[in-house]
Enzyme design. Structure first.
Site, PDB file in Angstrom:
ATOM      1  N   ARG A  36       0.819  -1.211   0.000  1.00 41.30           N
ATOM      2  CA  ARG A  36       0.000   0.000   0.000  1.00 41.30           C
ATOM      3  C   ARG A  36       0.853   1.261   0.000  1.00 41.30           C
ATOM      4  NH1 ARG A  36      -0.512  -4.793   1.254  1.00 41.30           N
ATOM      5  NH2 ARG A  36      -0.223  -4.445   3.476  1.00 41.30           N
ATOM      6  N   CYS A  71      -4.771  -3.345   8.406  1.00 44.63           N
ATOM      7  CA  CYS A  71      -3.702  -2.578   7.754  1.00 44.63           C
ATOM      8  C   CYS A  71      -4.175  -1.135   7.741  1.00 44.63           C
ATOM      9  CB  CYS A  71      -3.462  -3.069   6.330  1.00 44.63           C
ATOM     10  SG  CYS A  71      -2.386  -1.970   5.361  1.00 44.63           S
ATOM     11  N   THR A  73      -2.648   1.571   6.722  1.00 44.74           N
ATOM     12  CA  THR A  73      -2.312   2.278   5.492  1.00 44.74           C
ATOM     13  C   THR A  73      -3.401   2.103   4.434  1.00 44.74           C
ATOM     14  OG1 THR A  73       0.021   1.846   5.979  1.00 44.74           O
ATOM     15  CG2 THR A  73      -0.485   2.652   3.781  1.00 44.74           C
ATOM     16  N   THR A 113       3.490   4.064   8.690  1.00 45.96           N
ATOM     17  CA  THR A 113       4.207   3.995   7.425  1.00 45.96           C
ATOM     18  C   THR A 113       4.274   5.374   6.777  1.00 45.96           C
ATOM     19  OG1 THR A 113       2.231   3.564   6.088  1.00 45.96           O
ATOM     20  CG2 THR A 113       3.372   1.639   7.036  1.00 45.96           C
ATOM     21  N   LYS A 153       8.156  -7.081   9.002  1.00 46.31           N
ATOM     22  CA  LYS A 153       7.767  -7.643   7.707  1.00 46.31           C
ATOM     23  C   LYS A 153       8.802  -8.632   7.166  1.00 46.31           C
ATOM     24  CE  LYS A 153       4.709  -3.965   5.913  1.00 46.31           C
ATOM     25  NZ  LYS A 153       3.526  -4.789   5.641  1.00 46.31           N
ATOM     26  N   CYS A 182       0.475   1.596  12.598  1.00 40.04           N
ATOM     27  CA  CYS A 182       0.746   0.528  11.634  1.00 40.04           C
ATOM     28  C   CYS A 182       0.672  -0.777  12.406  1.00 40.04           C
ATOM     29  CB  CYS A 182       2.123   0.700  11.005  1.00 40.04           C
ATOM     30  SG  CYS A 182       2.623  -0.706   9.983  1.00 40.04           S
TER      31      CYS A 182
END
Length: 226
Positions: A36, A71, A73, A113, A153, A182
């Site tokens: 994203r 999520c 974002t 993010t 991640k 996030c």
């Protein structure tokens, strides 16, 4: 990992005395959806909107009452995404801003993010609530991104020194509460001692789901870490 933690938090927050009193969930885990933040910062990259909409409609066709996306974002795509989905989709940023406003918080920091920050969604919605927002400087934001992408991640050890450096910078700017904006940072919170004065967006999202579909345990009304 964030999706697995999200499911766990809903189970933990639900006031249930047996299996049958828990909330039914359908989890659609699709890690192939394009990044994203990558698209928000560079529109020549793959757009995640279409595969996200496909997932949303697949869930709607299975009879769910409400959709949550672990999520934050992805909220950038909320308006376009929800046009084609016939059931409610919880807006994670709206939920966080509403929670802060309800708890009379006047100045917050944001760890998120670069896509979330570039979208301006937190900035706009917090300003409308009269809440001041402080952000990391370039070095601080790079530290947050390293925690998210190079640590969580990537499935590697989280650089907690970078996490603490970014949070100290926001405290020095007067943040009463720091939003973990996030859900990879939610994973950090679940595995490391991060201290007090944080509000986890994933916790707020899970609380919203329980309030929509079940009964919330009293101990999960206050989500700001003490």
């Amino acid at each position: 990992m964030a999706t697995a933690l999200f499911m766990q938090r809903i189970i933990e927050m639900t006031d249930a005395s047996c299996d049958q009193e828990h909330i039914e969930m359908i989890i659609y885990n699709k890690p192939s959806i394009p990044d994203r933040t990558g698209y928000i910062l560079d529109h020549t990259k793959a757009n995640p909107l279409e595969p996200m909409a496909e997932v949303g409609n697949h869930l709607a066709n299975q009879g769910v009452d409400v959709i949550a996306i672990p999520c934050i974002t992805s909220t950038y795509f909320y308006d376009d995404l929800t046009k084609g989905i016939p059931i409610p989709v919880i807006n994670g940023i709206d939920a966080v801003c509403s929670y802060l406003n309800h708890n009379n918080i006047s100045r917050v920091g944001l760890m998120a993010t670069s896509g979330t920050i570039a979208s301006g969604l937190f900035q706009d919605k917090l300003a409308k609530s009269g809440i001041e927002l402080v952000l990391p400087d370039d070095a601080g934001q790079s530290a947050v991104i390293s925690v998210i992408y190079d640590g969580v991640k990537a499935g590697k050890p989280v650089p907690m020194d970078l996490f603490h450096n970014a949070s100290v910078e926001l405290r020095d700017q007067g943040a009463e509460v720091i939003i973990l904006g996030c859900t990879e940072l939610s994973v950090v919170k679940s595995t490391h001692e991060i201290g007090s004065g944080f509000l986890d967006a994933l916790d707020v999202l899970a609380q919203s789901c329980v309030n929509s579909c079940g009964t919330l345990k009293k101990e999960y009304i206050d989500l700001i870490i003490k």
